[in-house]
Design a protein around this motif. Structure first.
Motif, PDB file in Angstrom:
ATOM      1  N   UNK A 292     -10.379   8.874  -0.711  1.00  0.00           N
ATOM      2  CA  UNK A 292     -11.338   8.010  -0.013  1.00  0.00           C
ATOM      3  C   UNK A 292     -12.053   8.754   1.111  1.00  0.00           C
ATOM      4  N   UNK A 293     -11.350   9.677   1.763  1.00  0.00           N
ATOM      5  CA  UNK A 293     -11.881  10.334   2.957  1.00  0.00           C
ATOM      6  C   UNK A 293     -12.760  11.543   2.669  1.00  0.00           C
ATOM      7  N   UNK A 294     -12.871  11.933   1.407  1.00  0.00           N
ATOM      8  CA  UNK A 294     -13.542  13.185   1.060  1.00  0.00           C
ATOM      9  C   UNK A 294     -14.978  13.243   1.586  1.00  0.00           C
ATOM     10  N   UNK A 295     -15.253  14.214   2.466  1.00  0.00           N
ATOM     11  CA  UNK A 295     -16.597  14.451   2.963  1.00  0.00           C
ATOM     12  C   UNK A 295     -17.114  13.446   3.976  1.00  0.00           C
TER      13      UNK A 295
ATOM     14  N   UNK B 139      -2.089  -4.874  -4.617  1.00  0.00           N
ATOM     15  CA  UNK B 139      -1.338  -3.617  -4.512  1.00  0.00           C
ATOM     16  C   UNK B 139      -2.319  -2.446  -4.555  1.00  0.00           C
ATOM     17  N   UNK B 140      -2.115  -1.454  -3.684  1.00  0.00           N
ATOM     18  CA  UNK B 140      -3.046  -0.335  -3.566  1.00  0.00           C
ATOM     19  C   UNK B 140      -2.280   0.983  -3.557  1.00  0.00           C
ATOM     20  N   UNK B 141      -2.728   1.926  -4.367  1.00  0.00           N
ATOM     21  CA  UNK B 141      -2.193   3.291  -4.379  1.00  0.00           C
ATOM     22  C   UNK B 141      -3.297   4.212  -3.892  1.00  0.00           C
ATOM     23  N   UNK B 142      -3.091   4.816  -2.713  1.00  0.00           N
ATOM     24  CA  UNK B 142      -4.089   5.674  -2.081  1.00  0.00           C
ATOM     25  C   UNK B 142      -3.690   7.129  -2.255  1.00  0.00           C
ATOM     26  N   UNK B 143      -4.534   7.911  -2.923  1.00  0.00           N
ATOM     27  CA  UNK B 143      -4.299   9.342  -3.086  1.00  0.00           C
ATOM     28  C   UNK B 143      -5.153  10.080  -2.071  1.00  0.00           C
ATOM     29  N   UNK B 144      -4.519  10.915  -1.238  1.00  0.00           N
ATOM     30  CA  UNK B 144      -5.230  11.510  -0.113  1.00  0.00           C
ATOM     31  C   UNK B 144      -4.709  12.896   0.251  1.00  0.00           C
ATOM     32  N   UNK B 145      -5.643  13.771   0.689  1.00  0.00           N
ATOM     33  CA  UNK B 145      -5.260  14.971   1.413  1.00  0.00           C
ATOM     34  C   UNK B 145      -5.098  14.657   2.897  1.00  0.00           C
ATOM     35  N   UNK B 146      -5.840  13.641   3.370  1.00  0.00           N
ATOM     36  CA  UNK B 146      -5.787  13.241   4.769  1.00  0.00           C
ATOM     37  C   UNK B 146      -4.560  12.355   4.984  1.00  0.00           C
ATOM     38  N   UNK B 147      -3.428  13.001   5.268  1.00  0.00           N
ATOM     39  CA  UNK B 147      -2.165  12.277   5.376  1.00  0.00           C
ATOM     40  C   UNK B 147      -2.166  11.278   6.518  1.00  0.00           C
ATOM     41  N   UNK B 148      -2.738  11.663   7.653  1.00  0.00           N
ATOM     42  CA  UNK B 148      -2.732  10.779   8.811  1.00  0.00           C
ATOM     43  C   UNK B 148      -3.465   9.477   8.512  1.00  0.00           C
ATOM     44  N   UNK B 149      -4.621   9.572   7.854  1.00  0.00           N
ATOM     45  CA  UNK B 149      -5.399   8.375   7.525  1.00  0.00           C
ATOM     46  C   UNK B 149      -4.643   7.479   6.553  1.00  0.00           C
ATOM     47  N   UNK B 150      -4.071   8.073   5.512  1.00  0.00           N
ATOM     48  CA  UNK B 150      -3.371   7.277   4.503  1.00  0.00           C
ATOM     49  C   UNK B 150      -2.121   6.620   5.073  1.00  0.00           C
ATOM     50  N   UNK B 151      -1.365   7.365   5.868  1.00  0.00           N
ATOM     51  CA  UNK B 151      -0.126   6.821   6.418  1.00  0.00           C
ATOM     52  C   UNK B 151      -0.372   5.793   7.509  1.00  0.00           C
ATOM     53  N   UNK B 152      -1.608   5.717   8.014  1.00  0.00           N
ATOM     54  CA  UNK B 152      -1.926   4.704   9.020  1.00  0.00           C
ATOM     55  C   UNK B 152      -1.939   3.299   8.423  1.00  0.00           C
ATOM     56  N   UNK B 153      -2.077   3.197   7.095  1.00  0.00           N
ATOM     57  CA  UNK B 153      -2.105   1.878   6.453  1.00  0.00           C
ATOM     58  C   UNK B 153      -0.988   1.695   5.431  1.00  0.00           C
ATOM     59  N   UNK B 154      -0.403   2.793   4.932  1.00  0.00           N
ATOM     60  CA  UNK B 154       0.614   2.696   3.884  1.00  0.00           C
ATOM     61  C   UNK B 154       1.981   2.381   4.484  1.00  0.00           C
ATOM     62  N   UNK B 155       2.818   1.756   3.674  1.00  0.00           N
ATOM     63  CA  UNK B 155       4.183   1.488   4.120  1.00  0.00           C
ATOM     64  C   UNK B 155       5.166   2.522   3.588  1.00  0.00           C
TER      65      UNK B 155
ATOM     66  N   UNK C  40       0.859  -1.178   0.000  1.00  0.00           N
ATOM     67  CA  UNK C  40       0.000   0.000   0.000  1.00  0.00           C
ATOM     68  C   UNK C  40       0.895   1.228   0.000  1.00  0.00           C
ATOM     69  N   UNK C  41       0.725   2.078  -0.997  1.00  0.00           N
ATOM     70  CA  UNK C  41       1.521   3.289  -1.150  1.00  0.00           C
ATOM     71  C   UNK C  41       0.594   4.495  -1.097  1.00  0.00           C
ATOM     72  N   UNK C  42       1.031   5.557  -0.418  1.00  0.00           N
ATOM     73  CA  UNK C  42       0.243   6.778  -0.309  1.00  0.00           C
ATOM     74  C   UNK C  42       0.844   7.878  -1.171  1.00  0.00           C
ATOM     75  N   UNK C  43      -0.031   8.594  -1.886  1.00  0.00           N
ATOM     76  CA  UNK C  43       0.355   9.788  -2.645  1.00  0.00           C
ATOM     77  C   UNK C  43      -0.393  10.957  -2.016  1.00  0.00           C
ATOM     78  N   UNK C  44       0.334  11.850  -1.363  1.00  0.00           N
ATOM     79  CA  UNK C  44      -0.256  12.876  -0.519  1.00  0.00           C
ATOM     80  C   UNK C  44      -0.046  14.268  -1.097  1.00  0.00           C
ATOM     81  N   UNK C  45      -0.878  15.202  -0.653  1.00  0.00           N
ATOM     82  CA  UNK C  45      -0.722  16.588  -1.083  1.00  0.00           C
ATOM     83  C   UNK C  45      -2.037  17.329  -0.956  1.00  0.00           C
ATOM     84  N   UNK C  46      -1.946  18.653  -0.957  1.00  0.00           N
ATOM     85  CA  UNK C  46      -3.142  19.473  -0.849  1.00  0.00           C
ATOM     86  C   UNK C  46      -3.908  19.461  -2.164  1.00  0.00           C
ATOM     87  N   UNK C  47      -5.104  20.007  -2.160  1.00  0.00           N
ATOM     88  CA  UNK C  47      -5.921  20.109  -3.366  1.00  0.00           C
ATOM     89  C   UNK C  47      -5.168  20.900  -4.436  1.00  0.00           C
TER      90      UNK C  47
END
Length: 268
Positions: free
Chosen positions: A172-175, A198-214, A35-42
């Motif tokens: 995933x977390x939007x709204x 394999x999962x690529x999670x794109x998120x503004x919510x960094x804490x949520x994404x990093x809780x599952x991503x490696x 599981x990989x996270x791709x993070x950043x603001x809108x």
């Protein structure tokens, strides 16, 4: 043993309307069974990167103009969405992810006939209902009347019924309420552990994404500006302050945050 990459994006450049550079020089890797996270603001370029990988740039008058997108050793640059889907890449988009005028059962049935991804998640309806029990309870309900969390569950199930090798989830977390986000993230983690998907999670919510991503990548203004393991990102001062809202100095005003964005520097 080091995991073999299933997806390799190298120096990707995406241009809109032959004039606007939205993504420039982006490189990232998604190893198999990870599981990989791709993070950043809108507006950072995260969704554009996903649309480039999944082939949906054409509807926005955009195209990959440089770099490569390689999936299982095959170049996917500017291929059509249905071609990429059949190779095993499934996208759960940020919006317009379900057929709102159809029932839950009809939404799922529409995807059962497209199981051509060749992945490890060859689910049937019973397995989907076991994974998301509420969908069985709501099977005869029109999807447009589902709650936000239930819509996300339906969208994830529809993607999984396509038998992907790589699942990409956009915002995933939007709204959604924090407790719903936590439940959905746990479902993704369980899915990864039980199937190896394999999962690529794109998120503004960094804490949520990093809780599952490696591992995670942070994008700003179309560039990857920082990357590292989840532990490294969670303990990085800039990430903690700007993306997680944690600072020894306390909460900053929005004006201070904007100034901080202009002046901060990333380092390894």
């Amino acid at each position: 043993m080091e995991k073999k990459p299933i997806l390799e994006v190298t120096k990707l450049e995406v241009v809109y309307q032959s004039a606007i550079v939205a993504v420039q020089g982006v490189s990232l890797s998604v190893p198999e069974n990870s599981i990989i996270a791709l993070l950043g603001v809108n507006g950072a370029g995260k969704s554009t990167t996903l649309r480039a990988i999944s082939g949906f740039l054409g509807i926005d008058d955009a195209e990959v103009t440089d770099g490569t997108i390689e999936f299982e050793g095959e170049i996917l640059n500017n291929k059509k969405p249905h071609v990429i889907s059949r190779k095993g890449v499934a996208l759960v988009p940020e919006r317009e992810k379900i057929f709102v005028t159809l029932t839950v059962r009809e939404n799922l049935a529409a995807c059962l006939s497209t199981q051509k991804g060749g992945g490890k998640t060859n689910l049937n309806l019973d397995m989907v209902h076991e994974f998301f029990p509420v969908l069985h309870e709501r099977r005869n309900q029109v999807a447009g009347y589902l709650s936000g969390g239930e819509r996300q569950m339906l969208a994830l199930s529809m993607a999984l019924l396509c038998a992907p090798k790589l699942l990409m989830v956009d915002e995933l977390s939007l709204g959604l309420a924090p407790i719903v986000v936590e439940h959905l993230m746990e479902r993704l983690l369980t899915l990864n552990k039980e199937t190896g998907l394999a999962i690529l999670v794109v998120e503004q919510n960094a804490a949520a994404a990093l809780s599952i991503a490696e591992f995670g990548y942070i994008m700003e203004n179309g560039h990857v500006v920082f990357s590292g393991t989840s532990d490294k990102l969670l303990n990085h001062e800039d990430v903690k302050e700007f993306y997680l809202g944690l600072s020894e100095k306390g909460v900053k005003s929005y004006r201070d945050v904007k100034q901080y964005r202009r002046t901060r520097r990333w380092w390894g």
